[in-house]
Motif scaffolding. Structure first.
Motif, PDB file in Angstrom:
ATOM      1  N   VAL A 287       0.864  -1.181   0.000  1.00  0.00           N
ATOM      2  CA  VAL A 287       0.000   0.000   0.000  1.00  0.00           C
ATOM      3  C   VAL A 287       0.899   1.229   0.000  1.00  0.00           C
ATOM      4  CG1 VAL A 287      -1.672   1.340   1.315  1.00  0.00           C
ATOM      5  CG2 VAL A 287      -1.925  -1.133   1.152  1.00  0.00           C
ATOM      6  N   GLY A 288       0.638   2.159  -0.920  1.00  0.00           N
ATOM      7  CA  GLY A 288       1.438   3.370  -0.988  1.00  0.00           C
ATOM      8  C   GLY A 288       0.582   4.601  -1.201  1.00  0.00           C
ATOM      9  N   GLY A 289       1.181   5.756  -0.953  1.00  0.00           N
ATOM     10  CA  GLY A 289       0.454   6.999  -1.183  1.00  0.00           C
ATOM     11  C   GLY A 289       1.373   8.192  -1.055  1.00  0.00           C
ATOM     12  N   ASP A 290       0.902   9.324  -1.547  1.00  0.00           N
ATOM     13  CA  ASP A 290       1.661  10.567  -1.480  1.00  0.00           C
ATOM     14  C   ASP A 290       0.833  11.645  -0.796  1.00  0.00           C
ATOM     15  OD1 ASP A 290       0.459  12.401  -3.973  1.00  0.00           O
ATOM     16  OD2 ASP A 290       0.379  10.251  -4.372  1.00  0.00           O
ATOM     17  N   SER A 291       1.498  12.421   0.065  1.00  0.00           N
ATOM     18  CA  SER A 291       0.889  13.548   0.762  1.00  0.00           C
ATOM     19  C   SER A 291      -0.335  13.088   1.562  1.00  0.00           C
ATOM     20  CB  SER A 291       0.546  14.655  -0.240  1.00  0.00           C
ATOM     21  OG  SER A 291       0.275  15.871   0.406  1.00  0.00           O
ATOM     22  N   ALA A 292      -1.512  13.660   1.327  1.00  0.00           N
ATOM     23  CA  ALA A 292      -2.702  13.198   2.045  1.00  0.00           C
ATOM     24  C   ALA A 292      -2.961  11.723   1.781  1.00  0.00           C
ATOM     25  CB  ALA A 292      -3.916  14.026   1.633  1.00  0.00           C
ATOM     26  N   GLY A 293      -2.651  11.272   0.564  1.00  0.00           N
ATOM     27  CA  GLY A 293      -2.805   9.851   0.250  1.00  0.00           C
ATOM     28  C   GLY A 293      -1.883   8.978   1.075  1.00  0.00           C
ATOM     29  N   ALA A 294      -0.711   9.507   1.457  1.00  0.00           N
ATOM     30  CA  ALA A 294       0.188   8.754   2.328  1.00  0.00           C
ATOM     31  C   ALA A 294      -0.431   8.578   3.708  1.00  0.00           C
ATOM     32  CB  ALA A 294       1.529   9.464   2.431  1.00  0.00           C
ATOM     33  N   GLN A 295      -1.114   9.623   4.190  1.00  0.00           N
ATOM     34  CA  GLN A 295      -1.786   9.482   5.494  1.00  0.00           C
ATOM     35  C   GLN A 295      -2.875   8.409   5.415  1.00  0.00           C
ATOM     36  OE1 GLN A 295      -5.185  10.419   6.607  1.00  0.00           O
ATOM     37  NE2 GLN A 295      -4.517   9.397   8.489  1.00  0.00           N
ATOM     38  N   ILE A 296      -3.667   8.435   4.351  1.00  0.00           N
ATOM     39  CA  ILE A 296      -4.724   7.431   4.202  1.00  0.00           C
ATOM     40  C   ILE A 296      -4.116   6.037   4.106  1.00  0.00           C
ATOM     41  CG2 ILE A 296      -6.592   6.628   2.706  1.00  0.00           C
ATOM     42  CD1 ILE A 296      -6.938   9.613   1.854  1.00  0.00           C
ATOM     43  N   ALA A 297      -3.043   5.894   3.319  1.00  0.00           N
ATOM     44  CA  ALA A 297      -2.392   4.595   3.168  1.00  0.00           C
ATOM     45  C   ALA A 297      -1.837   4.104   4.500  1.00  0.00           C
ATOM     46  CB  ALA A 297      -1.277   4.691   2.124  1.00  0.00           C
ATOM     47  N   SER A 298      -1.231   5.020   5.253  1.00  0.00           N
ATOM     48  CA  SER A 298      -0.659   4.617   6.538  1.00  0.00           C
ATOM     49  C   SER A 298      -1.750   4.176   7.506  1.00  0.00           C
ATOM     50  CB  SER A 298       0.156   5.764   7.135  1.00  0.00           C
ATOM     51  OG  SER A 298      -0.666   6.820   7.605  1.00  0.00           O
ATOM     52  N   GLU A 299      -2.893   4.847   7.470  1.00  0.00           N
ATOM     53  CA  GLU A 299      -4.008   4.468   8.343  1.00  0.00           C
ATOM     54  C   GLU A 299      -4.612   3.138   7.911  1.00  0.00           C
ATOM     55  OE1 GLU A 299      -8.245   6.349   9.990  1.00  0.00           O
ATOM     56  OE2 GLU A 299      -6.824   7.621   8.905  1.00  0.00           O
ATOM     57  N   LEU A 300      -4.680   2.919   6.608  1.00  0.00           N
ATOM     58  CA  LEU A 300      -5.185   1.634   6.114  1.00  0.00           C
ATOM     59  C   LEU A 300      -4.318   0.483   6.617  1.00  0.00           C
ATOM     60  CD1 LEU A 300      -7.094   0.016   4.236  1.00  0.00           C
ATOM     61  CD2 LEU A 300      -5.452   0.463   2.391  1.00  0.00           C
ATOM     62  N   ALA A 301      -3.009   0.671   6.633  1.00  0.00           N
ATOM     63  CA  ALA A 301      -2.120  -0.374   7.128  1.00  0.00           C
ATOM     64  C   ALA A 301      -2.353  -0.647   8.613  1.00  0.00           C
ATOM     65  CB  ALA A 301      -0.669   0.020   6.881  1.00  0.00           C
ATOM     66  N   VAL A 302      -2.738   0.381   9.370  1.00  0.00           N
ATOM     67  CA  VAL A 302      -3.098   0.165  10.769  1.00  0.00           C
ATOM     68  C   VAL A 302      -4.357  -0.699  10.854  1.00  0.00           C
ATOM     69  CG1 VAL A 302      -3.747   1.240  12.950  1.00  0.00           C
ATOM     70  CG2 VAL A 302      -2.039   2.334  11.498  1.00  0.00           C
ATOM     71  N   VAL A 303      -5.335  -0.419   9.999  1.00  0.00           N
ATOM     72  CA  VAL A 303      -6.571  -1.221   9.986  1.00  0.00           C
ATOM     73  C   VAL A 303      -6.251  -2.696   9.786  1.00  0.00           C
ATOM     74  CG1 VAL A 303      -8.676  -1.693   8.662  1.00  0.00           C
ATOM     75  CG2 VAL A 303      -8.061   0.668   9.219  1.00  0.00           C
ATOM     76  N   VAL A 304      -5.343  -2.983   8.860  1.00  0.00           N
ATOM     77  CA  VAL A 304      -5.021  -4.379   8.522  1.00  0.00           C
ATOM     78  C   VAL A 304      -4.255  -5.070   9.640  1.00  0.00           C
ATOM     79  CG1 VAL A 304      -3.750  -5.848   6.898  1.00  0.00           C
ATOM     80  CG2 VAL A 304      -5.069  -3.902   6.048  1.00  0.00           C
ATOM     81  N   THR A 305      -3.448  -4.324  10.396  1.00  0.00           N
ATOM     82  CA  THR A 305      -2.529  -4.956  11.350  1.00  0.00           C
ATOM     83  C   THR A 305      -2.857  -4.706  12.817  1.00  0.00           C
ATOM     84  OG1 THR A 305      -1.051  -3.020  11.170  1.00  0.00           O
ATOM     85  CG2 THR A 305      -0.620  -4.892   9.708  1.00  0.00           C
ATOM     86  N   ASN A 306      -3.846  -3.878  13.096  1.00  0.00           N
ATOM     87  CA  ASN A 306      -4.210  -3.578  14.474  1.00  0.00           C
ATOM     88  C   ASN A 306      -5.703  -3.830  14.658  1.00  0.00           C
ATOM     89  OD1 ASN A 306      -4.884  -2.425  16.959  1.00  0.00           O
ATOM     90  ND2 ASN A 306      -3.459  -0.713  16.755  1.00  0.00           N
ATOM     91  N   PRO A 307      -6.094  -5.019  15.138  1.00  0.00           N
ATOM     92  CA  PRO A 307      -7.523  -5.356  15.253  1.00  0.00           C
ATOM     93  C   PRO A 307      -8.308  -4.395  16.130  1.00  0.00           C
ATOM     94  CG  PRO A 307      -6.146  -7.313  15.524  1.00  0.00           C
ATOM     95  CD  PRO A 307      -5.223  -6.128  15.538  1.00  0.00           C
ATOM     96  N   VAL A 308      -7.680  -3.874  17.170  1.00  0.00           N
ATOM     97  CA  VAL A 308      -8.389  -2.939  18.051  1.00  0.00           C
ATOM     98  C   VAL A 308      -8.760  -1.678  17.279  1.00  0.00           C
ATOM     99  CG1 VAL A 308      -8.192  -1.488  20.106  1.00  0.00           C
ATOM    100  CG2 VAL A 308      -7.289  -3.829  20.131  1.00  0.00           C
ATOM    101  N   PHE A 309      -7.814  -1.158  16.502  1.00  0.00           N
ATOM    102  CA  PHE A 309      -8.092   0.043  15.716  1.00  0.00           C
ATOM    103  C   PHE A 309      -9.149  -0.240  14.654  1.00  0.00           C
ATOM    104  CE2 PHE A 309      -7.214   2.971  12.166  1.00  0.00           C
ATOM    105  CZ  PHE A 309      -7.352   4.181  12.837  1.00  0.00           C
ATOM    106  N   ALA A 310      -9.074  -1.391  14.002  1.00  0.00           N
ATOM    107  CA  ALA A 310     -10.095  -1.747  13.010  1.00  0.00           C
ATOM    108  C   ALA A 310     -11.478  -1.763  13.658  1.00  0.00           C
ATOM    109  CB  ALA A 310      -9.766  -3.096  12.384  1.00  0.00           C
TER     110      ALA A 310
END
Length: 327
Positions: free
Chosen positions: A165-188
């Motif tokens: 998953v990759g992104g630039d600028s605001a898209g990088a923030q969204i991509a980084s948050e998506l990776a949290v969703v996939v790897t942190n069940p509590v956050f999901a």
């Protein structure tokens, strides 16, 4: 005596001055995607935007746009690029920038096509823009896109077990948050999301010049940040939005966060954000690769100025990161 129809001397001078002013304005606008009507990075640096050479353009297929139905949100769309061969290839879901309020997958196509030409399937996400759609709608849409990748990307020659998953600028923030969703069940669970890709299949995260800590980002004085964040959160006082910590990957990422590649320009107001995230990830034992610069004068979204040797280095390092984590 001037020829009939030929501009007079003062008219010719006026034309030259006007042309010079246009040229200066065009170059200046290219440095940041932060105008009154903000444009995505590639649109604003069109002269220097990465363009696939003839061989790459011939080898890369652009498939028809795919509609991604998203529960509790409007449909999203994917532009998918890849080489014309059948061997399963790593997949990159890319999320464009534009301050959450502008940009599109089509305008970023010169970059995503070029990335695909390195031997990958690149699925570029068109998410719904603020202020009509606010957090966490783009995250929900990106998660739905991961579901499509899981179920269908093999039809395009992609390997659903080797996803980045990759992104630039605001898209990088969204991509980084998506990776949290996939790897942190509590956050999901907090976002009421069921991850649509298993964490083992998410091999890495690629983040260009993003914002990752909502408690410190205002101090960067990034131009028009107030407009972007109030549009995306729905709060004029966006730092006090009750859910604002959800956008801080520095807070939400766990030790299970995927390997991460971060790069940012040394003259980008968001430089401190990438460095902060790198420190936080490393403190949690996350494999973190960085490309930071010194004395380069590299401004926001430098990665898309293909005439810069540093931009070429950024692409090379991105490819090296994907290759290192695809086995």
């Amino acid at each position: 005596m001037r020829e009939p129809g030929r501009p007079s001397l003062w008219q010719r001078r006026l034309i030259r001055v006007a042309a010079s002013l246009v040229a200066v304005a065009t170059v200046t606008a290219g440095w940041y995607h932060v105008s009154v009507q903000p444009e995505p990075p590639v649109a604003q640096v069109a002269v220097g935007a990465p363009q696939a050479d003839a061989a790459v353009a011939d080898a890369v297929t652009e498939w028809p746009t795919v509609t991604i139905p998203t529960p509790d949100a409007s449909d999203a769309h994917l532009l998918i690029f890849g080489e014309r061969e059948n061997s399963p290839k790593p997949v990159v879901l890319w999320i464009h920038g534009g301050g959450y309020v502008s940009g599109s997958a089509a305008r970023l196509a010169p970059f995503t096509r070029r990335l695909a030409g390195q031997g990958y399937i690149v699925a570029s996400l068109d998410y719904s823009l603020a202020p009509e759609s606010r957090h966490p709608v783009p995250v929900r849409q990106a998660n739905a896109a991961l579901g499509f990748i899981r179920d269908h990307i093999a039809e395009y020659g992609g390997d659903p077990q080797r996803v980045f998953v990759g992104g630039d600028s605001a898209g990088a923030q969204i991509a980084s948050e998506l990776a949290v969703v996939v790897t942190n069940p509590v956050f999901a669970g907090v976002l009421a999301l069921q991850p649509l890709l298993d964490s083992a299949s998410l091999r890495g995260v690629i983040l260009y010049c993003g914002l990752f800590d909502m408690s410190t980002v205002a101090a960067t004085r990034f131009p028009h940040l107030q407009r972007y964040m109030s549009s995306y959160t729905g709060y004029d006082d966006w730092e006090r939005a009750p859910f604002i910590a959800q956008l801080s990957t520095t807070v939400q990422a766990s030790a299970a966060y995927p390997p991460t590649f971060l790069t940012v320009g040394d003259a980008d107001p968001f430089e401190s954000q990438s460095k902060e995230l790198a420190r936080e990830l490393r403190s949690r034992g996350v494999v973190t690769d960085v490309l930071f610069w010194k004395d380069g004068g590299l401004k926001h979204e430098y990665q898309f100025l293909s005439s810069l040797p540093q931009a070429r280095t950024a692409l090379e390092r991105t490819v090296a990161f994907i290759e290192a984590h695809s086995d």
